[in-house]
Enzyme design. Structure first.
Site, short mmCIF file in Angstrom:
data_model
loop_
_atom_site.label_atom_id
_atom_site.label_comp_id
_atom_site.label_asym_id
_atom_site.label_seq_id
_atom_site.Cartn_x
_atom_site.Cartn_y
_atom_site.Cartn_z
N GLU A 1 -9.15 7.14 11.35
CA GLU A 1 -8.52 8.28 12.01
C GLU A 1 -7.12 8.00 12.52
O GLU A 1 -6.30 8.91 12.58
CB GLU A 1 -9.40 8.87 13.12
CG GLU A 1 -9.57 7.99 14.33
CD GLU A 1 -10.45 8.62 15.40
OE1 GLU A 1 -10.36 9.84 15.62
OE2 GLU A 1 -11.21 7.88 16.02
N HIS B 1 -26.97 -2.28 -3.22
CA HIS B 1 -27.56 -1.09 -3.84
C HIS B 1 -26.49 -0.13 -4.34
O HIS B 1 -26.76 1.04 -4.56
CB HIS B 1 -28.52 -0.41 -2.86
CG HIS B 1 -29.63 -1.31 -2.44
ND1 HIS B 1 -30.65 -1.65 -3.29
CD2 HIS B 1 -29.84 -2.00 -1.29
CE1 HIS B 1 -31.47 -2.50 -2.68
NE2 HIS B 1 -30.99 -2.73 -1.47
N LYS C 1 -12.57 4.51 13.68
CA LYS C 1 -11.32 4.27 14.43
C LYS C 1 -10.18 3.97 13.47
O LYS C 1 -9.09 4.51 13.59
CB LYS C 1 -11.45 3.09 15.40
CG LYS C 1 -12.20 3.28 16.67
CD LYS C 1 -11.59 4.23 17.67
CE LYS C 1 -12.02 5.63 17.41
NZ LYS C 1 -13.12 6.17 18.15
N TRP D 1 -3.88 24.08 16.73
CA TRP D 1 -4.54 23.31 15.67
C TRP D 1 -5.00 24.35 14.67
O TRP D 1 -5.88 25.16 14.94
CB TRP D 1 -5.73 22.54 16.24
CG TRP D 1 -6.38 21.61 15.27
CD1 TRP D 1 -6.01 20.33 14.99
CD2 TRP D 1 -7.54 21.87 14.47
NE1 TRP D 1 -6.84 19.79 14.05
CE2 TRP D 1 -7.80 20.70 13.71
CE3 TRP D 1 -8.38 22.96 14.29
CZ2 TRP D 1 -8.85 20.60 12.82
CZ3 TRP D 1 -9.44 22.86 13.40
CH2 TRP D 1 -9.66 21.69 12.67
N GLU E 1 -18.49 2.90 13.96
CA GLU E 1 -17.44 3.30 14.90
C GLU E 1 -16.11 2.60 14.56
O GLU E 1 -15.04 3.22 14.62
CB GLU E 1 -17.91 2.97 16.34
CG GLU E 1 -16.88 3.22 17.43
CD GLU E 1 -16.36 4.65 17.51
OE1 GLU E 1 -16.90 5.54 16.84
OE2 GLU E 1 -15.37 4.87 18.25
N CYS F 1 -6.68 23.88 19.95
CA CYS F 1 -5.66 24.74 20.54
C CYS F 1 -5.74 24.65 22.06
O CYS F 1 -6.81 24.55 22.64
CB CYS F 1 -5.78 26.20 20.14
SG CYS F 1 -5.66 26.46 18.39
N LYS G 1 -8.41 16.59 19.72
CA LYS G 1 -9.42 15.86 20.49
C LYS G 1 -10.69 16.69 20.71
O LYS G 1 -11.79 16.19 20.63
CB LYS G 1 -8.85 15.43 21.83
CG LYS G 1 -9.84 14.61 22.62
CD LYS G 1 -9.20 13.50 23.37
CE LYS G 1 -10.21 12.57 23.97
NZ LYS G 1 -10.65 11.54 23.03
N ASN H 1 -7.48 30.57 21.65
CA ASN H 1 -8.14 29.35 21.18
C ASN H 1 -9.53 29.76 20.70
O ASN H 1 -10.27 30.38 21.44
CB ASN H 1 -8.23 28.37 22.37
CG ASN H 1 -9.23 27.24 22.14
OD1 ASN H 1 -9.80 26.73 23.10
ND2 ASN H 1 -9.46 26.85 20.92
N GLY H 2 -9.83 29.44 19.44
CA GLY H 2 -11.15 29.81 18.90
C GLY H 2 -11.00 30.43 17.53
O GLY H 2 -9.95 30.27 16.88
N ARG I 1 -5.34 18.81 22.11
CA ARG I 1 -6.22 19.83 21.54
C ARG I 1 -5.69 20.40 20.23
O ARG I 1 -6.33 21.23 19.59
CB ARG I 1 -6.40 20.98 22.53
CG ARG I 1 -6.95 20.55 23.87
CD ARG I 1 -7.04 21.72 24.80
NE ARG I 1 -8.00 22.69 24.33
CZ ARG I 1 -9.30 22.64 24.54
NH1 ARG I 1 -9.80 21.66 25.25
NH2 ARG I 1 -10.10 23.56 24.07
C1 F6R Z 1 -13.12 9.97 17.33
C2 F6R Z 1 -13.46 11.05 18.25
C3 F6R Z 1 -14.30 12.16 17.74
C4 F6R Z 1 -15.19 12.71 18.87
C5 F6R Z 1 -15.93 13.95 18.37
C6 F6R Z 1 -16.87 14.49 19.44
O1 F6R Z 1 -12.37 8.99 17.96
O2 F6R Z 1 -13.04 11.07 19.37
O3 F6R Z 1 -15.06 11.76 16.65
O4 F6R Z 1 -16.07 11.72 19.27
O5 F6R Z 1 -15.01 14.93 18.02
O6 F6R Z 1 -16.17 14.86 20.58
P1 F6R Z 1 -16.90 15.02 21.96
O7 F6R Z 1 -17.39 13.70 22.38
O8 F6R Z 1 -15.86 15.57 22.89
O9 F6R Z 1 -18.03 15.97 21.74
#
Ligand code: F6R
Length: 606
Positions: A486, A502, A483, A73, A479, A2, A601, A99-100, A27
């Protein structure tokens, strides 16, 4: 999660708030809303969907000098018009954005309903505004808000506006970020810096349990008990242009291309005379006699931590445990004395990471934060901070933050190795020199964009895929899979190549694509054996391999070649083709690359 944006000033509230919200959409973006004081009343517009849907409903309004907005969000209550913020009290005279999570909202709601308050949404937030209404009798808005702050539990950043006191916005925070932007005869409240970039560079960063009263020409900060708080003005160094797309179709592609510069910036000043020199950071005092390191983070940052573990153990010979923050905070950690925690977080606001940091501090453990955001919660609460200089990362999928986090992991490993003399000076110098070449090597990989794009077009309709690797390659495989999942919504799994037989080998079927990372010279034969196993069961293998290993990898169906590089540092370069591949897979599948479904994010809730 949010985003909050508020404005009070000279009369251009609507465009300022909308612009701010557009910078905060990362956000959360399942609904948005705005409340404006106009003609002695509060007008609210809120809509499910992207910000643009709400803006379409917003009639042109000039000369409005106060308003608050929100991009959501969902946590409590599905995305809908009615659950969108701002929320109003029974009279429609008080509005709140939040927000929260209010953890005791169910009890508050029940009690307030018994007292006759009408709730119309399913949100936890609505309890806040009815509680303000309850206390706003023969008193000031400020006093009513203060009473509410004592009753609500959980995490919150809120902004409140009221018809009877139209000259002010009251905002407060606990465990969710909030900043104040300082203008001339105008002031702003926002969840994050990008919202006010281009408007002012002077900000106050609010700490937990602080309340601020904004008027057009004053900003008064107090703690929740009303004691005045004196704050230093924080000068923002990011510029507004850095947070724009600069001709790229998506932020993600722009941020992928910004990696060479971000890597260079992150290295700058930490290498002197060709050697890692972290003396200015004064981190040695927390690493003196360190017997164990805990690296704790979430998502992509956790994946950077996995590389950090391998690098620190290999070079500095210190045992490292890397943990997912949401698991770490609830397990019975057997804290080793003389240990240090490293938290890695792009935003510096991730709730679980912050909680793990606090847990360490409660146990007397020193914490080093690796973050991209100056002034973020982790940067303020950790004992020491190292910044990644990636600049603002707007796309939800992290790219340049990850590669710069890797750079810091290597710098740390080398620094500790140097201090502890665990590897020879020659080895350190060689790794230093190789690290300084990383930006150029990433640039070389970026020139293969079209080849990788063609590959993505070929595979765009797949249902499922697997990423394999050993050691550093396995960390990068994780990773790569994240990517792809998501942003393109394709099922993707990462496996340690040796682990397949396994169990997961049963998932391999005719035609399933397997992306194999092959950068570790000493493990290439082992990985190739595993590749043969999947090929024998019908998989199509795309190898991301170092040029010098091309011969050995000939049996793979496709190859993306990486320039010759030091295998220890390979993740910084080998992740780049995977980022590009995921990006184009998402583009070809018509996915919303920068704002993938269900995600936000900055994850500031548990
Ligand atoms: C994936 C991504 C998330 C963040 C995770 C931690 O592309 O960006 O998995 O890495 O939410 O976020 P931060 O780094 O802001 O603590």
């Amino acid at each position: 999660m949010c985003g909050i944006m508020g404005y009070i000033g000279k009369g251009n509230a609507v465009p300022v708030i909308i612009d701010g919200l557009s910078k905060l959409e990362y956000r959360g973006y399942d609904s948005s809303g705005i409340a404006l004081y106009n003609n002695n009343q509060i007008e609210t517009v809120k809509k499910k969907g992207r910000l643009s849907t709400m803006v379409e409903k917003l009639e042109e309004k000039a000369g409005i000098d106060i308003g608050i907005g929100h991009t959501r969000w969902a946590t409590h209550g599905v995305p809908s018009d009615v659950n969108a913020h701002p929320h109003a009290d029974c009279t429609g005279q008080i509005v709140v954005v939040h927000n929260g999570i209010i953890e005791n909202y169910a009890k508050l709601r029940k009690d307030l309903m018994l007292e006759g308050h009408d709730f119309i949404s399913d949100t936890d937030t609505e309890a806040i505004v009815h509680l303000i209404e309850k206390y706003y009798k023969n008193t000031s808005l400020e006093k009513a808000v203060r009473k509410v702050l004592k009753e609500v539990q959980g995490s919150f950043a809120i902004a409140v506006m009221c018809v009877n006191e139209p000259d002010k916005i009251i905002a407060a925070k606990k465990d969710s970020p909030l900043i104040v932007g300082l203008g001339e005869n105008e002031n702003y409240i926002a969840s994050d810096i990008p919202a006010i970039l281009g408007k002012t560079k002077q900000i106050y960063i609010l700490e937990d349990k602080e309340l601020v009263i904004l008027t057009k020409d004053s900003v008064e900060i107090t703690d929740f008990d009303g004691n005045k708080v004196h704050k230093e003005i924080f000068e923002v160094t990011w510029d507004a242009i850095a947070a724009e797309k600069a001709g790229y179709e998506h932020f993600m592609l722009k941020e992928i291309h910004e990696q060479p510069v971000a890597i260079k910036e992150t290295l700058r000043e930490k290498i002197k005379d060709g050697l890692v020199d972290m003396s200015d950071l004064n981190i040695d005092e927390i690493f003196e006699d360190t017997e164990k390191i805990y690296i704790v983070a979430c998502g992509t940052a956790y994946h950077a931590g996995l590389v950090g573990k391998l690098a620190i153990e290999k070079l500095a010979k210190i045992p490292v445990e890397t943990d997912i923050a949401s698991e770490f905070r609830y397990r019975d950690v057997l804290w080793t004395p003389k240990s240090v925690m490293i938290v890695v977080s792009q935003s510096g606001e991730t709730a679980d990471t912050l909680a793990a940091l606090r847990e360490a501090k409660r146990n007397g453990i020193k914490v080093l934060a690796v973050t991209n955001v100056v002034g973020s919660s982790v940067s303020r609460e950790a004992d020491k901070v190292i910044y990644t200089h990636a600049g603002p990362e707007i796309a939800v999928a992290s790219t340049k933050a990850y590669t710069t986090q890797l750079v810091i992991m290597y710098l740390l490993a080398l620094h500790l190795a140097n201090v502890k003399s665990t590897i020879s000076k020659e080895e350190i110098t060689k790794l230093n020199n190789d690290l300084l070449k990383m930006d150029t090597l990433v640039e070389k990989v970026l020139t293969q964009q079209n080849k990788i794009k063609a590959l993505a077009e070929k595979y765009k309709d797949i249902q499922s895929t697997f990423f394999l690797g050993r050691s550093f390659d396995y960390a990068v495989a994780m990773e790569g899979a994240l990517k792809l999942k998501e942003i393109s919504y394709i099922h993707a799994e990462a496996y340690a190549a040796g682990e397949l037989k396994h169990g997961p080998l049963a998932l391999i079927y005719d035609g399933v694509p397997v992306l194999a990372l092959i950068t570790q010279d000493h493990l290439v034969d082992k990985t190739m054996s595993n590749i043969k196993e999947v090929k024998a069961r019908g998989a199509v293998v795309v190898a991301i391999c170092k040029e010098n290993l091309q011969e050995t990898c000939q049996e793979c169906d496709e190859q993306i070649l990486l320039p010759d590089l030091n295998p220890i540092l390979a993740p910084i370069v080998s992740v780049v083709p995977l980022q590009i591949f995921s990006y184009y897979m998402a583009v070809f599948r018509d996915c919303d690359v920068d704002k993938p479904r269900n995600l936000a994010k900055s994850v500031t809730v548990e």
